[in-house]
Design a protein around this motif. Structure first.
Motif, short mmCIF file in Angstrom:
data_model
loop_
_atom_site.label_atom_id
_atom_site.label_comp_id
_atom_site.label_asym_id
_atom_site.label_seq_id
_atom_site.Cartn_x
_atom_site.Cartn_y
_atom_site.Cartn_z
N UNK A 258 -24.67 -10.31 12.09
CA UNK A 258 -25.72 -9.71 12.92
C UNK A 258 -25.28 -8.34 13.43
N UNK A 259 -24.06 -8.25 13.93
CA UNK A 259 -23.58 -6.97 14.47
C UNK A 259 -23.53 -5.90 13.39
N UNK A 260 -23.08 -6.28 12.20
CA UNK A 260 -23.03 -5.32 11.09
C UNK A 260 -24.44 -4.87 10.71
N UNK A 261 -25.38 -5.80 10.68
CA UNK A 261 -26.76 -5.47 10.32
C UNK A 261 -27.40 -4.56 11.36
N UNK A 262 -27.19 -4.85 12.64
CA UNK A 262 -27.76 -4.01 13.70
C UNK A 262 -27.20 -2.59 13.61
N UNK A 263 -25.90 -2.46 13.32
CA UNK A 263 -25.30 -1.13 13.18
C UNK A 263 -25.93 -0.36 12.04
N UNK A 264 -26.18 -1.02 10.93
CA UNK A 264 -26.81 -0.34 9.79
C UNK A 264 -28.27 0.00 10.11
N UNK A 265 -28.95 -0.90 10.83
CA UNK A 265 -30.34 -0.64 11.19
C UNK A 265 -30.44 0.58 12.10
N UNK A 266 -29.47 0.77 12.97
CA UNK A 266 -29.48 1.95 13.85
C UNK A 266 -29.34 3.25 13.04
#
Length: 332
Positions: free
Chosen positions: A123-131
């Protein structure tokens, strides 16, 4: 500061889990997993990651979602679809309801996910990429040649291709090549980025969904306006066409519990009784004897029983289809 919103999609009737799963109480609301439902487990799993919760569901199951969320003491926005128009429209409604910079974590409501630390990392990796304005899909490392899932061919976090549900031979080839992931149906992106891509690749879905949303009444959508929306999945509408896609190859254990073989495996691991020949009873404590049978599942409900070999779990949808054609009350 942008918010992180957990969007829960609650559509689907779980036809491959009939007779447990019915139209009146689909599989995501069945409290058969340690006293909890898959929907409740989905809410609990994401509560630490999200500032907000949006539930997108149908008029037939919104009361079931409400029961769980009130039990969990969770505030949420309820988007009630008058008619199902597939995941592209459902996700668009959630994006329209959000601020443009908000990060949306999209999850189905009927999955089992184990290894919470690995899930948190994904989740943290995905949120970082989404930003960074990417649209992120979660791919799960396969543990067997599963024919009930779609696959993602990848190289690192780059998506090479999306593949439809394969036959057994092709699924084994995917496993052997080692560059394929199960398509989990989970996504993460900024609301504005998703809507921009939807507008470019499926303008009719974007425009008709926007009209329906603008005319919602406290989250409830108009049936006539909803019927105008083309029914298409988010995979076909955006994921397979956008140039902004990234994949997070997740290492958590995952199952959509979409068939009785996956339910069997999960329940067995959780200590559910199985006899010496691998036979399992679901739904009753009555003494049940299996003679001359192996790896057979007996499913009991108040008005229907199902007996199946574990390897034929995918075929339950055919029984459901026959009952649907007959307009049977056994689906309700």
């Amino acid at each position: 500061m942008s918010k992180v919103t957990h969007v829960i999609l609650t559509g689907g009737v779980g036809s491959r889990l009939w007779p447990l799963s019915r139209k009146s109480r689909p599989k995501q609301y069945l409290p058969i997993f340690g006293g909890k439902s898959l929907f409740e487990m989905t809410v609990d799993r994401n509560v630490t990651f999200a500032d907000n919760v949006i539930v997108v569901g149908s008029k037939d199951n919104c009361h079931l979602s409400r029961e769980v969320l009130e039990k969990c003491n969770t505030d949420y926005l309820d988007i009630v679809e008058a008619v199902p128009r597939n995941t592209a429209a459902a996700i668009a409604f959630a994006a329209f309801a959000s601020d443009p910079e908000d990060i949306l974590i999209i999850t189905p409501s009927d999955h089992i996910i184990e290894n919470p630390e690995a899930y948190k990392q994904a989740i943290e990796e995905a949120v970082a990429k989404a930003r960074q304005n990417f649209i992120v899909t979660f791919g799960v490392h396969p543990t067997k040649p599963e024919t009930g899932y779609g696959y993602i061919e990848h190289k690192g976090d780059e998506v090479v291709s999306f593949r439809e549900k394969p036959n057994q031979v092709t699924a084994q080839e995917f496993i052997d090549r080692g560059t394929f992931l199960w398509n989990s149906g989970m996504f993460c992106f900024k609301a504005s980025v998703l809507l921009e891509e939807l507008k470019e690749y499926q303008p009719a879905v974007y425009e008709k969904s926007l009209i329906a949303w603008q005319n919602n009444a406290n989250g409830r959508l108009d049936e006539a306006l909803s019927m105008d929306i083309p029914s298409i999945s988010i995979d076909y509408a955006v994921m397979e066409r956008s140039k902004k896609i990234k994949v997070v190859p997740a290492i958590f254990r995952w199952s959509d519990l979409g068939s009785f073989d996956s339910v069997y495996d999960y329940l067995k691991k959780m200590g559910h009784a199985v006899d010496e020949f691998g036979n399992m009873v679901i739904g009753t404590d009555n003494y049940t004897a299996f003679l001359g049978l192996e790896n057979t599942i007996f499913v009991h409900t108040h008005n229907a029983n199902l007996i199946l070999h574990k390897e034929h779990s995918q075929e339950v949808k055919n029984v459901y289809g026959q009952l649907e054609k007959a307009n049977s009350d056994l689906l309700n």
